[in-house]
Design a protein around this motif. Structure first.
Motif, PDB file in Angstrom:
ATOM      1  N   ALA B 180       1.103  -1.126  -0.037  1.00 39.64           N
ATOM      2  CA  ALA B 180       0.002   0.200  -0.099  1.00 39.64           C
ATOM      3  C   ALA B 180       1.041   1.385   0.037  1.00 39.64           C
ATOM      4  O   ALA B 180       2.078   1.340   0.583  1.00 39.64           O
ATOM      5  N   ILE B 181       0.352   2.143  -0.947  1.00 43.53           N
ATOM      6  CA  ILE B 181       1.061   3.515  -0.650  1.00 43.53           C
ATOM      7  C   ILE B 181       0.071   4.426  -0.314  1.00 43.53           C
ATOM      8  O   ILE B 181      -1.045   4.342  -0.813  1.00 43.53           O
ATOM      9  N   ALA B 182       0.538   5.662   0.451  1.00 45.68           N
ATOM     10  CA  ALA B 182      -0.438   6.796   0.833  1.00 45.68           C
ATOM     11  C   ALA B 182      -1.125   7.359  -0.614  1.00 45.68           C
ATOM     12  O   ALA B 182      -0.450   7.397  -1.679  1.00 45.68           O
ATOM     13  N   GLY B 183      -2.436   7.553  -0.713  1.00 44.04           N
ATOM     14  CA  GLY B 183      -3.352   8.091  -1.576  1.00 44.04           C
ATOM     15  C   GLY B 183      -3.859   6.866  -2.188  1.00 44.04           C
ATOM     16  O   GLY B 183      -5.080   7.043  -3.160  1.00 44.04           O
ATOM     17  N   ASP B 184      -3.704   5.532  -1.942  1.00 48.04           N
ATOM     18  CA  ASP B 184      -4.472   4.325  -2.547  1.00 48.04           C
ATOM     19  C   ASP B 184      -5.778   4.387  -1.554  1.00 48.04           C
ATOM     20  O   ASP B 184      -6.013   5.154  -0.673  1.00 48.04           O
ATOM     21  N   VAL B 185      -6.793   3.736  -2.244  1.00 53.07           N
ATOM     22  CA  VAL B 185      -7.911   3.385  -1.526  1.00 53.07           C
ATOM     23  C   VAL B 185      -8.194   1.947  -1.333  1.00 53.07           C
ATOM     24  O   VAL B 185      -7.597   1.020  -1.861  1.00 53.07           O
ATOM     25  N   LEU B 186      -9.267   1.490  -0.229  1.00 50.00           N
ATOM     26  CA  LEU B 186      -9.684   0.296   0.010  1.00 50.00           C
ATOM     27  C   LEU B 186     -10.922  -0.124  -0.573  1.00 50.00           C
ATOM     28  O   LEU B 186     -11.894   0.807  -0.652  1.00 50.00           O
ATOM     29  N   VAL B 187     -11.089  -1.376  -1.379  1.00 49.86           N
ATOM     30  CA  VAL B 187     -12.401  -1.571  -1.844  1.00 49.86           C
ATOM     31  C   VAL B 187     -12.868  -2.834  -1.210  1.00 49.86           C
ATOM     32  O   VAL B 187     -11.882  -3.754  -0.866  1.00 49.86           O
ATOM     33  N   LEU B 188     -14.163  -2.969  -0.951  1.00 49.48           N
ATOM     34  CA  LEU B 188     -14.872  -4.184  -0.173  1.00 49.48           C
ATOM     35  C   LEU B 188     -15.802  -4.581  -1.284  1.00 49.48           C
ATOM     36  O   LEU B 188     -16.261  -4.092  -1.744  1.00 49.48           O
ATOM     37  N   THR B 189     -15.584  -6.104  -1.184  1.00 48.06           N
ATOM     38  CA  THR B 189     -16.406  -6.802  -2.335  1.00 48.06           C
ATOM     39  C   THR B 189     -17.634  -7.845  -1.690  1.00 48.06           C
ATOM     40  O   THR B 189     -18.104  -8.277  -2.402  1.00 48.06           O
ATOM     41  N   LYS B 190     -17.909  -7.644  -0.594  1.00 49.58           N
ATOM     42  CA  LYS B 190     -19.141  -8.170  -0.131  1.00 49.58           C
ATOM     43  C   LYS B 190     -19.646  -7.416   0.969  1.00 49.58           C
ATOM     44  O   LYS B 190     -18.460  -6.846   1.846  1.00 49.58           O
ATOM     45  N   PRO B 191     -20.869  -7.270   1.351  1.00 49.30           N
ATOM     46  CA  PRO B 191     -21.559  -6.448   2.309  1.00 49.30           C
ATOM     47  C   PRO B 191     -21.021  -7.132   3.872  1.00 49.30           C
ATOM     48  O   PRO B 191     -20.954  -8.526   4.009  1.00 49.30           O
ATOM     49  N   LEU B 192     -21.370  -6.464   4.765  1.00 49.19           N
ATOM     50  CA  LEU B 192     -20.931  -6.825   6.112  1.00 49.19           C
ATOM     51  C   LEU B 192     -22.364  -7.193   6.692  1.00 49.19           C
ATOM     52  O   LEU B 192     -23.350  -6.848   6.319  1.00 49.19           O
ATOM     53  N   GLY B 193     -22.543  -7.976   7.928  1.00 46.71           N
ATOM     54  CA  GLY B 193     -23.526  -8.296   8.742  1.00 46.71           C
ATOM     55  C   GLY B 193     -24.165  -9.675   8.640  1.00 46.71           C
ATOM     56  O   GLY B 193     -25.144  -9.949   8.961  1.00 46.71           O
ATOM     57  N   THR B 194     -23.204 -10.489   7.945  1.00 49.75           N
ATOM     58  CA  THR B 194     -23.694 -11.840   8.036  1.00 49.75           C
ATOM     59  C   THR B 194     -23.945 -12.602   9.279  1.00 49.75           C
ATOM     60  O   THR B 194     -24.878 -13.340   9.281  1.00 49.75           O
ATOM     61  N   GLN B 195     -23.002 -12.227  10.249  1.00 53.79           N
ATOM     62  CA  GLN B 195     -23.243 -12.994  11.608  1.00 53.79           C
ATOM     63  C   GLN B 195     -24.443 -12.295  12.328  1.00 53.79           C
ATOM     64  O   GLN B 195     -25.143 -13.252  12.973  1.00 53.79           O
ATOM     65  N   ILE B 196     -24.851 -11.187  12.162  1.00 58.05           N
ATOM     66  CA  ILE B 196     -25.891 -10.567  12.778  1.00 58.05           C
ATOM     67  C   ILE B 196     -27.304 -11.458  11.969  1.00 58.05           C
ATOM     68  O   ILE B 196     -28.107 -11.767  12.433  1.00 58.05           O
ATOM     69  N   ALA B 197     -27.112 -11.540  10.758  1.00 60.45           N
ATOM     70  CA  ALA B 197     -28.316 -12.172   9.867  1.00 60.45           C
ATOM     71  C   ALA B 197     -28.377 -13.612  10.221  1.00 60.45           C
ATOM     72  O   ALA B 197     -29.659 -13.931  10.487  1.00 60.45           O
ATOM     73  N   VAL B 198     -27.291 -14.236  10.536  1.00 58.85           N
ATOM     74  CA  VAL B 198     -27.578 -15.714  11.139  1.00 58.85           C
ATOM     75  C   VAL B 198     -28.069 -15.829  12.550  1.00 58.85           C
ATOM     76  O   VAL B 198     -28.845 -16.817  12.739  1.00 58.85           O
ATOM     77  N   ASN B 199     -27.668 -14.901  13.284  1.00 60.79           N
ATOM     78  CA  ASN B 199     -28.214 -14.944  14.598  1.00 60.79           C
ATOM     79  C   ASN B 199     -29.844 -14.489  14.703  1.00 60.79           C
ATOM     80  O   ASN B 199     -30.612 -15.039  15.146  1.00 60.79           O
ATOM     81  N   ALA B 200     -29.991 -13.493  13.950  1.00 61.17           N
ATOM     82  CA  ALA B 200     -31.433 -12.798  14.043  1.00 61.17           C
ATOM     83  C   ALA B 200     -32.411 -13.902  13.444  1.00 61.17           C
ATOM     84  O   ALA B 200     -33.393 -14.058  13.936  1.00 61.17           O
ATOM     85  N   HIS B 201     -31.958 -14.559  12.375  1.00 62.52           N
ATOM     86  CA  HIS B 201     -32.696 -15.543  11.833  1.00 62.52           C
ATOM     87  C   HIS B 201     -32.946 -16.800  12.812  1.00 62.52           C
ATOM     88  O   HIS B 201     -34.062 -17.387  12.805  1.00 62.52           O
ATOM     89  N   GLN B 202     -32.281 -16.995  13.946  1.00 65.51           N
ATOM     90  CA  GLN B 202     -32.454 -17.853  15.098  1.00 65.51           C
ATOM     91  C   GLN B 202     -33.424 -17.359  16.011  1.00 65.51           C
ATOM     92  O   GLN B 202     -34.351 -18.082  16.588  1.00 65.51           O
ATOM     93  N   TRP B 203     -33.415 -15.851  16.076  1.00 68.28           N
ATOM     94  CA  TRP B 203     -34.184 -15.316  17.256  1.00 68.28           C
ATOM     95  C   TRP B 203     -35.592 -15.339  16.694  1.00 68.28           C
ATOM     96  O   TRP B 203     -36.452 -15.312  17.680  1.00 68.28           O
ATOM     97  N   ILE B 204     -36.028 -15.260  15.399  1.00 72.14           N
ATOM     98  CA  ILE B 204     -37.400 -15.310  15.096  1.00 72.14           C
ATOM     99  C   ILE B 204     -38.269 -16.621  15.413  1.00 72.14           C
ATOM    100  O   ILE B 204     -39.270 -16.459  15.693  1.00 72.14           O
ATOM    101  N   GLU B 205     -37.285 -17.427  16.014  1.00 71.31           N
ATOM    102  CA  GLU B 205     -38.238 -18.701  16.420  1.00 71.31           C
ATOM    103  C   GLU B 205     -38.116 -18.729  17.923  1.00 71.31           C
ATOM    104  O   GLU B 205     -38.556 -19.756  18.466  1.00 71.31           O
ATOM    105  N   THR B 206     -37.678 -17.705  18.556  1.00 73.59           N
ATOM    106  CA  THR B 206     -37.599 -17.768  19.921  1.00 73.59           C
ATOM    107  C   THR B 206     -38.261 -16.397  20.510  1.00 73.59           C
ATOM    108  O   THR B 206     -38.740 -15.555  19.817  1.00 73.59           O
ATOM    109  N   GLN B 207     -38.379 -16.530  21.907  1.00 70.21           N
ATOM    110  CA  GLN B 207     -39.093 -15.566  22.655  1.00 70.21           C
ATOM    111  C   GLN B 207     -38.373 -14.035  22.364  1.00 70.21           C
ATOM    112  O   GLN B 207     -39.035 -13.047  22.245  1.00 70.21           O
ATOM    113  N   GLN B 208     -36.839 -14.280  22.273  1.00 70.83           N
ATOM    114  CA  GLN B 208     -36.234 -13.202  22.089  1.00 70.83           C
ATOM    115  C   GLN B 208     -36.925 -12.081  20.681  1.00 70.83           C
ATOM    116  O   GLN B 208     -36.712 -10.870  20.680  1.00 70.83           O
TER     117      GLN B 208
END
Lengths: 369, 369
Positions: B180-208
């Motif tokens: 890396a050199i100063a002036g470069d940029v960072l690119v991300l190729t997939k969205p974040l939040g997968t761990q939250i999605a799989v947890n939330a998907h368990q919660w919809i079947e519970t009291q939570q």
């Protein structure tokens, strides 16, 4: 030379009753999914496509995109079967490297370590045990002339330790295991009975011991356990080296399926129409009688039938009859432990069996290092 | 194009309440030993000796005994985090290959499969689930242009699935992540939040679930779960290919330590005195609000702080500013999913941080294949 000794939990700051082997219900290579079930489960994988040799043999051998260059690799992981964490790390390392050695590959380009830290351990226990396991694994990597770069570490109910061994090499540096011809013999480089020794060593601390005390002393069991631990932690590297010197026609190593299970796989892989017949089984002193009594009690290891699981067992090497004794002699000179001619290659339909006249070779414990 | 759908246990001959994710208490890359503890445990391993690059980076890169030929390899294994066994196998495969792709390595010479079959499953459940996981793993190997030859299968309390990916290659075929050199940029190729999605998907079947129903619907959670599953099962291969085309200065992939955790490792590895600053976090639609509510309830994923674990996340690629947009455009053309410029390379002391002005990019779910 110093005497091998037992791991002392107290001297390592742990409770006197701490036993690493209590972190699992299955031990060492005894944790493998049975071969028949495994083959069924793996049906989905289809057949290797001719580029590689896979399941059933010790290592896979892959052509790479670089002409003449092959990738040979193997993986194994399992649960603690001895209570000494440092020795457990060594055993895991010796066990995974053994699959490369069985292909006559003497060097390993990289090891990866696979680790599951048991969630059943206290923080103190984790802090004491885990670095010792890692050090044992790493020290044996160094002894093997390789190093461990990378791996994965997770939390798991049972402790897991294992690795991946990889070698990048040219065709003349490995020996395909399929070249047996009638008249060859089979050599074994470590005694059998390790699984029985580690189990018996647990029994001496339980009620079960009463069943055995008329046959064998606790000291004899401890001695067998130490001998097994030392044997499992020994590299099969000398065997791999001598396979080239004596023109071996192939080899396998003995692990979870027992000596006959592995030799059956080896027989099926042969190019010629040959079969293997085992005439001798070298067994750690006292383990034959313990196995026999355990079978009477309903726990049959099938030791004399050739199916008792071993962990980090010896190589079974296919050699010309005129070279086998020299091979055994040189192994003993270098490694200070014996090797034995245990069977014959005969004309046949790629099967393996134990001769009805099979003789047990009683192997005295060598507990000095 | 067909719509992605949820795994139906009944249609697969299982009880309607069967959930693969119940075979473990830890999910996907969330099972990793925390980075700090890991570094402590691994102290015994010593420093890599200059021949290889190891822990902290995605793959190890080893010189082999053959001049100019390198072995690049990586391993990863974890526990089920989605209930669809076939997709779980694909995710495990994509996740392990991702470490090679992060090095710009486009091909894999061999995969090994690491499998622990859960002892908590009934025989019927094992017989249904295990071959589906293996098939998913294997199908994605084929899609990646590689094949799976070898591995290890054990019985374990929790289901384990993972693998080892190895490539044997010449120097010009991989991209060291330290340029890396100063002036470069960072690119991300997939969205974040997968761990939250799989947890939330368990919660919809519970009291939570009651805690969340005023903020988000069950259908929105199911949609996020499917989007996460699709994203985790997607190979980062296009990213690896385009890293060469656009002259990337290095990359990492986003997994268990969260995006900031991995970028911090990347920053520490740089040759130049630079730091990374993230200005945008692309997050799966609805997952930001779910994470925020979960944090109020005492379960803080640290999503906006950059530490929420991801499984088989995207690549973070370091690119010249003038090439980043073209890179993103071409990824989207080939893979039909967007990539985003998320940060800057600035002069600094090899650290990574999230800008106080950080903006969340809301990523709509793409649930057609």
């Amino acid at each position: 030379m110093s005497e091998v000794s037992l791991f002392d939990p107290v001297r390592n700051g742990l409770d006197k009753n701490f036993r690493l082997t209590n972190c699992t219900k299955l031990k060492g290579c005894g944790c493998k999914v049975p071969q028949e079930d495994l083959m069924k489960l793996l049906e989905g994988l289809g057949q290797p496509d001719g580029e590689g040799m896979g399941i059933g043999l010790d290592s896979c051998v892959m052509k790479t995109k670089i002409k003449g260059v092959f990738l040979i690799q193997t993986t194994d992981f399992f649960y603690p079967l001895v209570n000494d964490p440092y020795m457990q790390g060594k055993i895991a390392c010796a066990n995974v490297l053994s699959d490369l050695y069985a292909m006559g590959v003497e060097h390993c380009d990289n090891m990866l370590m696979l680790l599951g830290v048991s969630s059943q351990l206290s923080k103190k226990e984790k802090d004491v045990v885990t670095p010792l396991i890692i050090k044992g694994f790493n020290d044996l990597c160094i002894e093997a002339g390789t190093s461990c770069n990378g791996g994965q570490t997770v939390i798991n109910p049972w402790f897991i330790i294992g690795g991946v061994a990889s070698a990048v090499t040219m065709k003349e540096k490995f020996i395909m295991p399929d070249q047996a011809i009638a008249g060859d013999v089979l050599v074994l480089t470590k005694p059998l009975g390790t699984q029985i020794a580690v189990n018996a060593h647990q029994w001496i601390e339980t009620q079960q011991w009463e069943e055995f005390e008329s046959l064998v002393t606790k000291e004899q069991i401890k001695s067998a356990y130490l001998a097994a631990m030392y044997s499992m932690a020994r590299l099969n590297k000398t065997g791999a080296k001598l396979m080239h010197k004596y023109g071996a026609h192939g080899a396998t190593d003995v692990t979870g399926f027992g000596i006959l299970g592995h030799i059956q796989n080896l027989a099926r892989a042969q190019k010629e129409s040959v079969s293997f017949v085992i005439h001798s089984l070298p067994i750690l002193d006292h383990m034959d009688v313990v196995a026999s009594k355990a079978a009477d009690n309903g726990l049959n290891f099938k030791l004399r039938e050739g199916f008792s699981a071993e962990t980090s067992g010896g190589l079974v090497v296919i050699l010309s009859k005129d070279k086998a004794e020299l091979f055994c002699k040189e192994i003993e000179e270098i490694d200070k432990v014996p090797a034995w001619i245990i069977g014959d290659v005969v004309p046949g339909s790629r099967e393996a069996s134990i001769s009805p006249d099979m003789k047990v070779i009683n192997v005295l414990h060598n507990n000095t290092l």
